[in-house]
Design a protein around this motif. Structure first.
Motif, PDB file in Angstrom:
ATOM      1  N   HIS A  66      -2.003  -1.235   2.314  1.00  0.00           N
ATOM      2  CA  HIS A  66      -1.807   0.215   2.278  1.00  0.00           C
ATOM      3  C   HIS A  66      -3.179   0.864   2.386  1.00  0.00           C
ATOM      4  CE1 HIS A  66       0.204   3.974   1.584  1.00  0.00           C
ATOM      5  NE2 HIS A  66      -0.660   4.291   0.632  1.00  0.00           N
ATOM      6  N   GLU A  70       2.895   7.799   2.471  1.00  0.00           N
ATOM      7  CA  GLU A  70       3.805   6.826   1.879  1.00  0.00           C
ATOM      8  C   GLU A  70       5.241   7.082   2.303  1.00  0.00           C
ATOM      9  OE1 GLU A  70       3.390   6.284  -2.281  1.00  0.00           O
ATOM     10  OE2 GLU A  70       1.207   6.499  -2.290  1.00  0.00           O
ATOM     11  N   CYS A 104       1.107   4.716   7.189  1.00  0.00           N
ATOM     12  CA  CYS A 104      -0.128   5.102   6.507  1.00  0.00           C
ATOM     13  C   CYS A 104      -1.361   4.984   7.402  1.00  0.00           C
ATOM     14  CB  CYS A 104      -0.325   4.270   5.241  1.00  0.00           C
ATOM     15  SG  CYS A 104      -0.609   2.504   5.531  1.00  0.00           S
TER      16      CYS A 104
END
Length: 303
Positions: free
Chosen positions: A113, A131, A214
């Motif tokens: 992430h 997200e 992301c």
């Protein structure tokens, strides 16, 4: 997907047996029904959201002053035990000093992430994180991300929330890189995040595992700002994104990627800093680009 595949195999068998027109008609009907079902799936901002995604960040920009509403600042003890806190914060873009990229891993090295931290010369930091907007008790699925399973969300958070929850609570492994974005580009990127967040607050959009995630959302913002950035498989394999950024001279030039990764690993320092007021400064100790002499007036960002 399984049902569709079985049906297509059955039609191929019928086609092989000579049922040509019947097979084609059935397939066209199936395809029309599939398209109608797909079109009926609409994104929404009105669902039973998980607590940490219950609100949408949005903001106003007046000259250099940015006011962000619904900045998340949870105090996490465990995944299920936390203090809920949403704040309104103000940031002066004339004092924007840094942009840091964090990659956080929880399994495969190719998947991470990506979060961006914007730092100001008064010691303030705010993290923007793209997200999935999970519903209560909902879990992430890479496959579901292809099929309108999740809405897209941009959340602005305090660093002790966004970074600490990943290292200290979820057990992820995080690496922080100090970027070389110019002041003008950093400002434009910050404004782009606010504008994208405002759009999502009024017009919901589906998350997509390739086209709206992301990494690709941030890439599209930067491409509009500075142009010339080529597509690359590392934009999809986000765990390797630092190599892409380094290739295009976005990280510290005097260090190899191996050194940047070794010195940029903040997992242990974040665990040690935990809830300390100077969390942001502690995790930056020793990271290339964050030497004391590079900071405004030679001061650490948080005291």
């Amino acid at each position: 997907m399984i049902g569709w595949s079985v049906a297509v195999v059955a039609l191929l068998i019928l086609l092989w047996q000579g049922w040509i027109w019947q097979s084609l008609v059935i397939y066209v009907v199936m395809f029309v029904l599939l398209r109608r079902w797909w079109a009926s799936l609409k994104p929404s901002n009105d669902r039973d959201w998980a607590d940490d995604l219950a609100r949408t960040t949005h903001g106003t920009i007046q000259g250099d002053l940015v006011t962000l509403h619904n900045v998340r600042n949870f105090n996490w003890r465990t995944e299920d035990d936390y203090d809920i806190c949403w704040e309104t914060r103000e940031y002066d873009l004339s004092r924007l000093h840094s942009v840091d990229m964090t990659t956080s891993y929880w399994g495969l090295p190719a998947i991470a992430h990506v979060l961006l931290s914007f730092g100001f010369d008064n010691g303030d930091f705010v993290v923007f994180s793209v997200e999935i907007r999970k519903e209560r008790k909902e879990l992430f699925s890479e496959i579901g991300g292809f099929f309108k399973k999740f809405e897209l969300s941009i959340v602005a958070t305090d660093e002790r929330d966004a970074l600490r929850v990943r290292t200290n609570v979820r057990g992820e492994d995080a690496y922080l890189y100090h970027t070389r974005l110019t002041d003008v580009t950093a400002r434009q990127l910050f404004v782009s995040f606010v504008e994208e967040a405002n759009k999502l607050a009024t017009t919901p959009r589906f998350y997509h595992s390739i086209t709206a995630n992301c990494t690709t959302l941030v890439f599209n913002m930067l491409r509009r700002i500075i142009g010339g950035l080529p597509l690359d498989v590392r934009l999809l394999l986000s765990g390797y994104l630092p190599a892409y950024v380094q290739k295009h001279r976005g990280l510290q030039l005097d260090y190899s990627l191996k050194t940047l990764k070794q010195r940029g690993r903040i997992t242990q320092s974040a665990i040690a800093a935990d809830q300390a007021e100077d969390f942001s400064w502690r995790i930056r100790q020793g990271i290339p680009g964050w030497e004391p002499e590079t900071l405004p007036s030679g001061q650490a960002p948080i005291k």
